[in-house]
Write a protein that holds these residues in place. Structure first.
Motif, PDB file in Angstrom:
ATOM      1  N   SER A 173     -62.503 -35.761  27.856  1.00  0.00           N
ATOM      2  CA  SER A 173     -61.298 -35.903  28.670  1.00  0.00           C
ATOM      3  C   SER A 173     -60.605 -37.219  28.363  1.00  0.00           C
ATOM      4  CB  SER A 173     -61.659 -35.848  30.157  1.00  0.00           C
ATOM      5  OG  SER A 173     -62.131 -34.581  30.516  1.00  0.00           O
ATOM      6  N   CYS A 174     -61.389 -38.236  28.026  1.00  0.00           N
ATOM      7  CA  CYS A 174     -60.858 -39.569  27.729  1.00  0.00           C
ATOM      8  C   CYS A 174     -61.237 -39.948  26.304  1.00  0.00           C
ATOM      9  CB  CYS A 174     -61.393 -40.592  28.716  1.00  0.00           C
ATOM     10  SG  CYS A 174     -61.009 -40.227  30.447  1.00  0.00           S
ATOM     11  N   GLY A 175     -60.471 -39.504  25.362  1.00  0.00           N
ATOM     12  CA  GLY A 175     -60.746 -39.787  23.960  1.00  0.00           C
ATOM     13  C   GLY A 175     -60.063 -38.778  23.061  1.00  0.00           C
ATOM     14  N   LEU A 176     -59.795 -39.187  21.818  1.00  0.00           N
ATOM     15  CA  LEU A 176     -59.095 -38.331  20.867  1.00  0.00           C
ATOM     16  C   LEU A 176     -60.057 -37.549  19.985  1.00  0.00           C
ATOM     17  CD1 LEU A 176     -56.316 -40.782  19.639  1.00  0.00           C
ATOM     18  CD2 LEU A 176     -55.947 -38.669  20.914  1.00  0.00           C
ATOM     19  N   PRO A 177     -59.681 -36.331  19.581  1.00  0.00           N
ATOM     20  CA  PRO A 177     -60.453 -35.630  18.562  1.00  0.00           C
ATOM     21  C   PRO A 177     -60.204 -36.292  17.208  1.00  0.00           C
ATOM     22  CG  PRO A 177     -58.491 -34.379  19.119  1.00  0.00           C
ATOM     23  CD  PRO A 177     -58.547 -35.536  20.069  1.00  0.00           C
ATOM     24  N   ASN A 178     -60.877 -35.829  16.176  1.00  0.00           N
ATOM     25  CA  ASN A 178     -60.723 -36.392  14.838  1.00  0.00           C
ATOM     26  C   ASN A 178     -59.338 -36.018  14.281  1.00  0.00           C
ATOM     27  OD1 ASN A 178     -60.863 -37.206  12.201  1.00  0.00           O
ATOM     28  ND2 ASN A 178     -62.792 -36.207  11.753  1.00  0.00           N
ATOM     29  N   LEU A 179     -58.510 -37.024  14.029  1.00  0.00           N
ATOM     30  CA  LEU A 179     -57.141 -36.791  13.566  1.00  0.00           C
ATOM     31  C   LEU A 179     -56.977 -36.970  12.054  1.00  0.00           C
ATOM     32  CD1 LEU A 179     -55.195 -38.727  16.357  1.00  0.00           C
ATOM     33  CD2 LEU A 179     -55.727 -36.284  16.284  1.00  0.00           C
ATOM     34  N   THR A 180     -58.073 -37.212  11.341  1.00  0.00           N
ATOM     35  CA  THR A 180     -58.015 -37.490   9.905  1.00  0.00           C
ATOM     36  C   THR A 180     -57.266 -36.395   9.143  1.00  0.00           C
ATOM     37  OG1 THR A 180     -60.143 -38.629  10.067  1.00  0.00           O
ATOM     38  CG2 THR A 180     -59.388 -38.026   7.863  1.00  0.00           C
ATOM     39  N   ASP A 181     -56.298 -36.816   8.318  1.00  0.00           N
ATOM     40  CA  ASP A 181     -55.542 -35.904   7.452  1.00  0.00           C
ATOM     41  C   ASP A 181     -54.873 -34.754   8.224  1.00  0.00           C
ATOM     42  OD1 ASP A 181     -56.325 -37.360   5.177  1.00  0.00           O
ATOM     43  OD2 ASP A 181     -58.189 -36.228   5.016  1.00  0.00           O
ATOM     44  N   SER A 182     -54.478 -35.016   9.456  1.00  0.00           N
ATOM     45  CA  SER A 182     -53.876 -33.964  10.287  1.00  0.00           C
ATOM     46  C   SER A 182     -52.372 -34.116  10.462  1.00  0.00           C
ATOM     47  CB  SER A 182     -54.525 -33.952  11.671  1.00  0.00           C
ATOM     48  OG  SER A 182     -54.218 -35.158  12.369  1.00  0.00           O
ATOM     49  N   GLY A 183     -51.841 -35.301  10.088  1.00  0.00           N
ATOM     50  CA  GLY A 183     -50.441 -35.588  10.365  1.00  0.00           C
ATOM     51  C   GLY A 183     -50.253 -36.326  11.680  1.00  0.00           C
ATOM     52  N   PHE A 184     -51.311 -36.337  12.515  1.00  0.00           N
ATOM     53  CA  PHE A 184     -51.275 -37.066  13.779  1.00  0.00           C
ATOM     54  C   PHE A 184     -51.889 -38.450  13.579  1.00  0.00           C
ATOM     55  CE2 PHE A 184     -51.137 -32.675  15.137  1.00  0.00           C
ATOM     56  CZ  PHE A 184     -50.255 -32.692  16.207  1.00  0.00           C
ATOM     57  N   GLU A 185     -51.334 -39.421  14.288  1.00  0.00           N
ATOM     58  CA  GLU A 185     -51.888 -40.766  14.278  1.00  0.00           C
ATOM     59  C   GLU A 185     -51.951 -41.284  15.709  1.00  0.00           C
ATOM     60  OE1 GLU A 185     -49.554 -43.276  11.819  1.00  0.00           O
ATOM     61  OE2 GLU A 185     -50.186 -42.342   9.931  1.00  0.00           O
ATOM     62  N   ALA A 186     -53.056 -41.950  16.023  1.00  0.00           N
ATOM     63  CA  ALA A 186     -53.160 -42.559  17.345  1.00  0.00           C
ATOM     64  C   ALA A 186     -52.147 -43.693  17.452  1.00  0.00           C
ATOM     65  CB  ALA A 186     -54.575 -43.095  17.560  1.00  0.00           C
ATOM     66  N   GLU A 190     -54.068 -39.533  26.316  1.00  0.00           N
ATOM     67  CA  GLU A 190     -54.191 -40.077  24.969  1.00  0.00           C
ATOM     68  C   GLU A 190     -52.852 -39.930  24.260  1.00  0.00           C
ATOM     69  OE1 GLU A 190     -56.897 -41.553  23.980  1.00  0.00           O
ATOM     70  OE2 GLU A 190     -58.141 -41.013  25.697  1.00  0.00           O
ATOM     71  N   LEU A 191     -52.389 -40.991  23.607  1.00  0.00           N
ATOM     72  CA  LEU A 191     -51.086 -40.969  22.965  1.00  0.00           C
ATOM     73  C   LEU A 191     -51.206 -40.871  21.449  1.00  0.00           C
ATOM     74  CD1 LEU A 191     -49.147 -43.701  24.984  1.00  0.00           C
ATOM     75  CD2 LEU A 191     -49.319 -41.246  25.420  1.00  0.00           C
ATOM     76  N   VAL A 192     -50.366 -40.023  20.857  1.00  0.00           N
ATOM     77  CA  VAL A 192     -50.356 -39.856  19.407  1.00  0.00           C
ATOM     78  C   VAL A 192     -48.916 -39.787  18.907  1.00  0.00           C
ATOM     79  CG1 VAL A 192     -52.588 -38.673  19.282  1.00  0.00           C
ATOM     80  CG2 VAL A 192     -50.485 -37.331  19.603  1.00  0.00           C
ATOM     81  N   GLN A 193     -48.760 -40.054  17.610  1.00  0.00           N
ATOM     82  CA  GLN A 193     -47.487 -39.912  16.927  1.00  0.00           C
ATOM     83  C   GLN A 193     -47.587 -38.740  15.957  1.00  0.00           C
ATOM     84  OE1 GLN A 193     -45.544 -42.403  18.915  1.00  0.00           O
ATOM     85  NE2 GLN A 193     -44.538 -42.529  16.922  1.00  0.00           N
ATOM     86  N   PHE A 194     -46.515 -37.964  15.849  1.00  0.00           N
ATOM     87  CA  PHE A 194     -46.475 -36.869  14.882  1.00  0.00           C
ATOM     88  C   PHE A 194     -45.048 -36.705  14.397  1.00  0.00           C
ATOM     89  CE2 PHE A 194     -46.010 -32.388  13.669  1.00  0.00           C
ATOM     90  CZ  PHE A 194     -47.081 -32.239  12.781  1.00  0.00           C
ATOM     91  N   ARG A 195     -44.840 -36.953  13.104  1.00  0.00           N
ATOM     92  CA  ARG A 195     -43.530 -36.790  12.475  1.00  0.00           C
ATOM     93  C   ARG A 195     -42.407 -37.469  13.249  1.00  0.00           C
ATOM     94  NH1 ARG A 195     -43.442 -30.680   9.824  1.00  0.00           N
ATOM     95  NH2 ARG A 195     -45.369 -30.922   8.607  1.00  0.00           N
ATOM     96  N   GLY A 196     -42.673 -38.708  13.630  1.00  0.00           N
ATOM     97  CA  GLY A 196     -41.630 -39.501  14.264  1.00  0.00           C
ATOM     98  C   GLY A 196     -41.481 -39.298  15.753  1.00  0.00           C
ATOM     99  N   GLY A 197     -42.307 -38.455  16.354  1.00  0.00           N
ATOM    100  CA  GLY A 197     -42.255 -38.238  17.794  1.00  0.00           C
ATOM    101  C   GLY A 197     -43.542 -38.679  18.470  1.00  0.00           C
TER     102      GLY A 197
END
Length: 334
Positions: free
Chosen positions: A137-150, A276-283
């Motif tokens: 609930s408090c933490g990000l999944p593995n975002l490696t090579d997904s286009g998502f960045e913390a 949890e906050l992430v960036q994806f393609r400028g958003g």
């Protein structure tokens, strides 16, 4: 073996979708006894129950009632006419495939809102490659090579902590005046119970500064499968008795709760919420991971992960403020 027979409980469903548990120790019919005595059949019965409930979750009104009737008819006219394990295996497999729409196992998650959106499809891939036990609930999944960045945050220097905390506290519009809680908050920052950071989100094409405050929270605990209210009440009561030090130790495995607010005082207070906050393609997006807790049929829903992805946007005008709108919703299939 002390196992719930999902097929039988489905037969007992009311028109509102409520179910009564059925213990294998109370199995009465030949079909029930066959299911309880064979581990393969027991697993098929459970798989079919999961498939049924997942499908039912997306249905409402007349369609939901029709689906219930269809399942009851299958139990009476197909499954309960079997006299052998071989027959039961065959009809269970056929029914599971009919409900799922495919013979292959379902992926962990499916999209229930946002089909076709690039960000939703991309995050679905992230979820489906993440083992369920690794979701928090408090933490990000593995975002490696997904286009998502913390979203990157920088911790505020110690000599600036309370000044920034006061700003965060006032922007969040907490009801108790800051001076009354200043000493406690100062002690918690010194302990590391609270930690404060600054970062930047991309909202409506612009860079927006934000403040993040983290702390241990009971909401970070993912309850085990079972009666949610029993577990939740017991854990909540126990949590209230823990010292800050013990809560902080708990957070090493469970993660910490993250609250956010914009540092732009012209925007609505409490506008960013938590998650949890992430960036994806400028958003910029907020991820919310939980287990369903509001359903009456707790045996059906407890332990089921639900994930939502919220997109930040900024309205223009005199009442300009950040708007967090749900872009994607995901349901755990198993």
């Amino acid at each position: 073996m002390n196992k719930v027979i999902y097929g039988v409980t489905l037969l007992l469903l009311s028109s509102h979708g409520m179910a009564a548990g059925f213990d294998c120790q109370k199995a009465a019919t030949k079909v029930e006894k066959l299911i309880c005595s064979d581990s393969a059949l027991s697993q098929l019965d459970e798989d079919m129950g999961i498939a049924y409930r997942n499908k039912r979750a997306s249905l409402y009104g007349v369609k939901r009632q029709q689906y219930l009737v269809k399942q009851r008819n299958w139990l009476k006219q197909v499954r309960n006419k079997c006299q052998t394990s071989k027959c039961l295996i065959k009809v269970y497999q056929a029914r599971i495939w009919e409900i799922n729409g495919q013979k292959a196992p379902l992926p962990n998650f499916r999209i229930t809102k946002g089909q076709g959106y690039t960000v939703c499809e991309a995050f679905l891939k992230v979820l489906n490659r993440t083992p369920r036990e690794e979701l928090k609930s408090c933490g990000l999944p593995n975002l490696t090579d997904s286009g998502f960045e913390a979203v990157k945050f920088t911790e505020v220097p110690a000599d600036q902590t309370l000044k920034m905390d006061r700003k965060y506290y006032n922007l969040r519009n907490f009801k108790v005046p800051y001076e009354k809680v200043k000493a406690q908050r100062a002690n918690r920052y010194q302990l590391g119970f609270y930690r404060i950071y600054t970062g930047v989100l991309t909202i409506d094409g612009k860079q927006e500064p934000v403040i993040q405050v983290t702390q241990p929270s009971a909401s970070c605990y993912m309850l085990p499968k079972g009666d949610y209210f029993t577990y939740a009440n017991a854990f909540r009561d126990n949590w209230m008795t823990l010292s800050d030090e013990k809560k902080l130790a708990f957070a090493k495995n469970a993660g910490v709760f993250k609250g956010y607010t914009s540092t732009d005082v012209n925007l609505t207070k409490r506008s960013l919420g938590s998650g949890e906050l992430v960036q994806f393609r400028g958003g910029s997006y907020s991820i919310y991971i939980s287990r369903l807790r509001s359903k009456n049929t707790t045996n059906d829903w407890t332990g089921k992960n639900r994930v939502a992805l919220y997109e930040f946007d900024k309205k223009i005008g005199k009442k300009a403020h950040f708007e967090r709108k749900k872009r994607c919703d995901y349901w755990y299939n198993y």
